[in-house]
Design a protein around this motif. Structure first.
Motif: not given
Length: 334
Positions: A68-88
């Motif tokens: 669960x810890x690894x999945x949460x970290x993976x989700x957070x990173x994926x969220x940052x990637x999507x968020x960065x794309x939206x800002x871009x």
């Protein structure tokens, strides 16, 4: 033979029921929550399962926590990637870089590579000619200019409609008015006739009204015909008198309120007739250019005549002054 059987007392040695391990239940709960994607809730259940006395349950709970810890970290990173794309996409490059940099620090191999490429792409876009000059300067200026022009057009249309409405009210009031407005004439001679001629015209008009009961007089000198068959009130001649609103010492957006109210009153409170003109010199002769118009701005008549004449060495007013009065009365009675 006598067989003696001796039966000893039989005592029950049954053990008490085993106490259920609550850690197993927490473990099962965590497994269900993890399968549904509720990682934070599953992590809490696995943490509770770690208090179990059963080593197997503890081992499985520890594995669940790691997942669960690894999945949460993976989700957070994926969220940052999507968020960065939206800002871009929104051209908010600084915020996009911050999101991509977080993904690069926290992500795994594939995510780090994706974040690195995204950072390079954002830096290149931010430093491009379009972004620095066209979008960064021309586009905001053009947007402001367009909005300003649109605002001016809307303001012009609204003012035009308001002005038309006020003129409509003024025409309606003027059509029912019996007032003749005569203002001071423009005077390029510095003789005072610009004020003197309208004052004499008003005086003569009032004097002639007092003779309205007379059937007719001759056409010369101070003569003017007033028809005895006229019905209804006759128009009244006077100077232009409007409220100055001097008590309103207030400016709105650079516009003086008193001046604005004064102009509105002149548009709305229209007289039935307006007489205006100019006094000028032609050689040694004083002349007047006079215009008579109705409330609907339609010009009734125009004159250009000598204001004074010499009679026996005396300067006298000329007959065209009475032609103006006669023209007003003829148009009124028509």
């Amino acid at each position: 033979m006598h067989v003696l059987l001796s039966f000893g007392a039989v005592q029950s040695t049954k053990e008490p029921p085993a106490v259920l391990d609550p850690g197993r239940q927490y473990l099962d709960n965590g497994t269900v929550l993890e399968s549904r994607g509720l990682l934070k809730e599953a992590e809490a259940q696995y943490s509770s399962a770690m208090m179990s006395r059963d080593p197997a349950v503890q081992q499985m709970a520890q594995a669940g926590l790691a997942r669960t810890h690894a999945l949460q970290e993976l989700n957070l990173v994926q969220t940052d990637l999507h968020l960065g794309r939206a800002f871009e996409d929104a051209h908010q490059f600084d915020r996009a870089l911050a999101a991509y940099e977080r993904a690069f620090r926290e992500g795994k191999d594939e995510q780090r590579e994706a974040a690195r490429l995204s950072v390079l792409r954002v830096l290149q876009a931010r430093e491009s000619f379009y972004e620095r000059y066209l979008r960064g300067w021309v586009h905001p200026w053009l947007t402001k200019f367009s909005l300003s022009v649109l605002g001016l057009v809307v303001l012009y249309v609204l003012l035009k409609l308001l002005y038309g409405a006020l003129k409509g009210v003024g025409s309606w009031i003027g059509s029912r008015s019996n007032r003749i407005e005569i203002s001071d004439f423009e005077d390029s001679t510095d003789t005072g006739l610009g004020k003197g001629f309208p004052a004499v015209l008003r005086t003569v008009y009032r004097d002639r009204q007092m003779l309205a009961e007379s059937t007719s007089t001759s056409r010369g000198g101070l003569a003017l015909a007033f028809r005895s068959s006229q019905s209804g009130p006759q128009p009244v001649m006077g100077s232009a008198t409007y409220e100055t609103f001097s008590e309103f010492k207030l400016d709105l957006a650079g516009v003086e309120v008193s001046e604005l109210l004064h102009k509105i009153e002149r548009i709305v409170c229209k007289p039935h007739y307006q007489v205006g003109g100019v006094i000028y010199r032609q050689g040694d002769i004083m002349r007047a250019a006079v215009s008579l118009s109705r409330y609907n701005t339609k010009e009734v008549m125009r004159w250009d005549f000598a204001v004074t004449a010499q009679q026996g060495g005396l300067t006298t007013l000329t007959d065209p002054m009475y032609e103006i009065i006669d023209a007003i009365l003829r148009d009124w009675n028509a």
